[in-house]
Design a protein around this motif. Structure first.
Motif, PDB file in Angstrom:
ATOM      1  N   ASN A 203       0.907  -1.133  -0.072  1.00  0.00           N
ATOM      2  CA  ASN A 203       0.128  -0.056  -0.025  1.00  0.00           C
ATOM      3  C   ASN A 203       0.763   1.196   0.029  1.00  0.00           C
ATOM      4  O   ASN A 203       1.949   1.209   0.588  1.00  0.00           O
TER       5      ASN A 203
ATOM      6  N   VAL B  86       1.943   4.534   1.462  1.00  0.00           N
ATOM      7  CA  VAL B  86       2.225   4.808   2.665  1.00  0.00           C
ATOM      8  C   VAL B  86       2.516   6.417   2.822  1.00  0.00           C
ATOM      9  O   VAL B  86       2.399   7.098   3.903  1.00  0.00           O
TER      10      VAL B  86
ATOM     11  N   ASP C 180       1.121  14.800   2.695  1.00  0.00           N
ATOM     12  CA  ASP C 180       2.002  14.531   3.666  1.00  0.00           C
ATOM     13  C   ASP C 180       3.147  15.714   3.854  1.00  0.00           C
ATOM     14  O   ASP C 180       3.911  15.592   4.887  1.00  0.00           O
TER      15      ASP C 180
ATOM     16  N   ARG D 206      -0.942   3.348   7.930  1.00  0.00           N
ATOM     17  CA  ARG D 206      -1.475   3.554   6.584  1.00  0.00           C
ATOM     18  C   ARG D 206      -0.839   1.643   6.259  1.00  0.00           C
ATOM     19  O   ARG D 206      -1.587   1.060   5.301  1.00  0.00           O
ATOM     20  N   SER D 207       0.100   1.524   6.645  1.00  0.00           N
ATOM     21  CA  SER D 207       0.638   0.198   6.525  1.00  0.00           C
ATOM     22  C   SER D 207       0.396  -1.086   7.088  1.00  0.00           C
ATOM     23  O   SER D 207       0.750  -2.276   6.819  1.00  0.00           O
TER      24      SER D 207
ATOM     25  N   LYS E  65      -7.287   3.435   9.929  1.00  0.00           N
ATOM     26  CA  LYS E  65      -6.809   3.349   8.444  1.00  0.00           C
ATOM     27  C   LYS E  65      -7.584   4.251   7.391  1.00  0.00           C
ATOM     28  O   LYS E  65      -7.051   4.758   6.620  1.00  0.00           O
TER      29      LYS E  65
ATOM     30  N   TYR F 182      -6.778   7.999   7.970  1.00  0.00           N
ATOM     31  CA  TYR F 182      -5.699   8.451   7.284  1.00  0.00           C
ATOM     32  C   TYR F 182      -5.339   7.989   5.719  1.00  0.00           C
ATOM     33  O   TYR F 182      -4.015   7.997   5.344  1.00  0.00           O
ATOM     34  N   SER F 183      -6.432   7.226   5.355  1.00  0.00           N
ATOM     35  CA  SER F 183      -6.226   6.604   3.833  1.00  0.00           C
ATOM     36  C   SER F 183      -5.847   7.658   2.982  1.00  0.00           C
ATOM     37  O   SER F 183      -6.431   8.883   2.834  1.00  0.00           O
ATOM     38  N   LEU F 184      -4.894   7.505   1.927  1.00  0.00           N
ATOM     39  CA  LEU F 184      -4.368   8.231   0.926  1.00  0.00           C
ATOM     40  C   LEU F 184      -5.771   8.233  -0.188  1.00  0.00           C
ATOM     41  O   LEU F 184      -5.555   9.100  -1.030  1.00  0.00           O
TER      42      LEU F 184
END
Length: 193
Positions: free
Chosen positions: A89, A91, A97, A144-145, A164, A167-169
């Protein structure tokens, strides 16, 4: 052969068809290229041409395909892509960020990235090796990871899923794309094709 951050001289030029070209090695330049390459508002050809212009300046090689390959190799620090059957994924996002990265460099290295010119290789090495668990950037990257282990309690799984999601992208990219799409629809007078 991999790059030695202690012994090798940081490259400031690349070779395309046996011609040496000076390139912009500052991390801000490379980050702007990465941002451009991730931008869905441009077609692939526009991304390639504009990233080459940023990287090579006024001295652009004739063979843009080879020039672009050199650019990508430089961004990847000339390291081979490690293939792994397990999906990784994303991160970190240098745009989303950016504040966390700025803060982390200030906290860990006392480097103000706004006022600093830093070679892309040095920036990448420093960023990759921030490991202080108290740094917010690292905490978010870890979230995230994070894998959800089946041995976790239902409460632990719910907490991890919530973090998750927070903070998900992917959601950030969807929001950016939705905004861009609605903006361009508005510019076109609301025409939908």
């Amino acid at each position: 052969m991999s790059f030695n951050f202690l012994l090798d001289e940081y490259p400031n030029e690349v070779i395309v068809e046996e011609v040496v070209y000076k390139v912009n090695t500052d991390f801000k330049c490379i980050l702007s290229i990465i941002q451009l390459l991730d931008n869905d508002l441009f077609c692939e050809q526009e991304k390639i041409i504009n990233s080459i212009r940023i990287f090579y300046g006024n001295n652009i090689p004739r063979n843009t395909s080879l020039a672009f390959n050199e650019l990508i190799g430089f961004i990847q620090l000339y390291q081979e892509e490690k293939t792994n059957s397990k999906k990784h994924n994303k991160v970190i996002d240098y745009t989303i960020d950016s504040g966390l990265i700025l803060s982390a460099f200030m906290q860990v290295y006392k480097i103000n990235l706004i006022e600093t010119n830093l070679h892309w290789f040095a920036f990448s090495c420093l960023l990759e090796n921030i490991s202080d668990e108290q740094i917010r950037l690292i905490q978010i990257m870890n979230i995230r990871s994070m894998e959800i282990d089946e041995n976790y309690s239902a409460k632990q799984k719910q907490r991890i899923r919530k973090l998750k999601k927070e903070y998900s992208l992917e959601k950030q990219e969807d929001i950016s794309n939705d905004f861009a799409n609605s903006f361009f629809l508005g510019v076109k007078g609301g025409q939908n094709k």
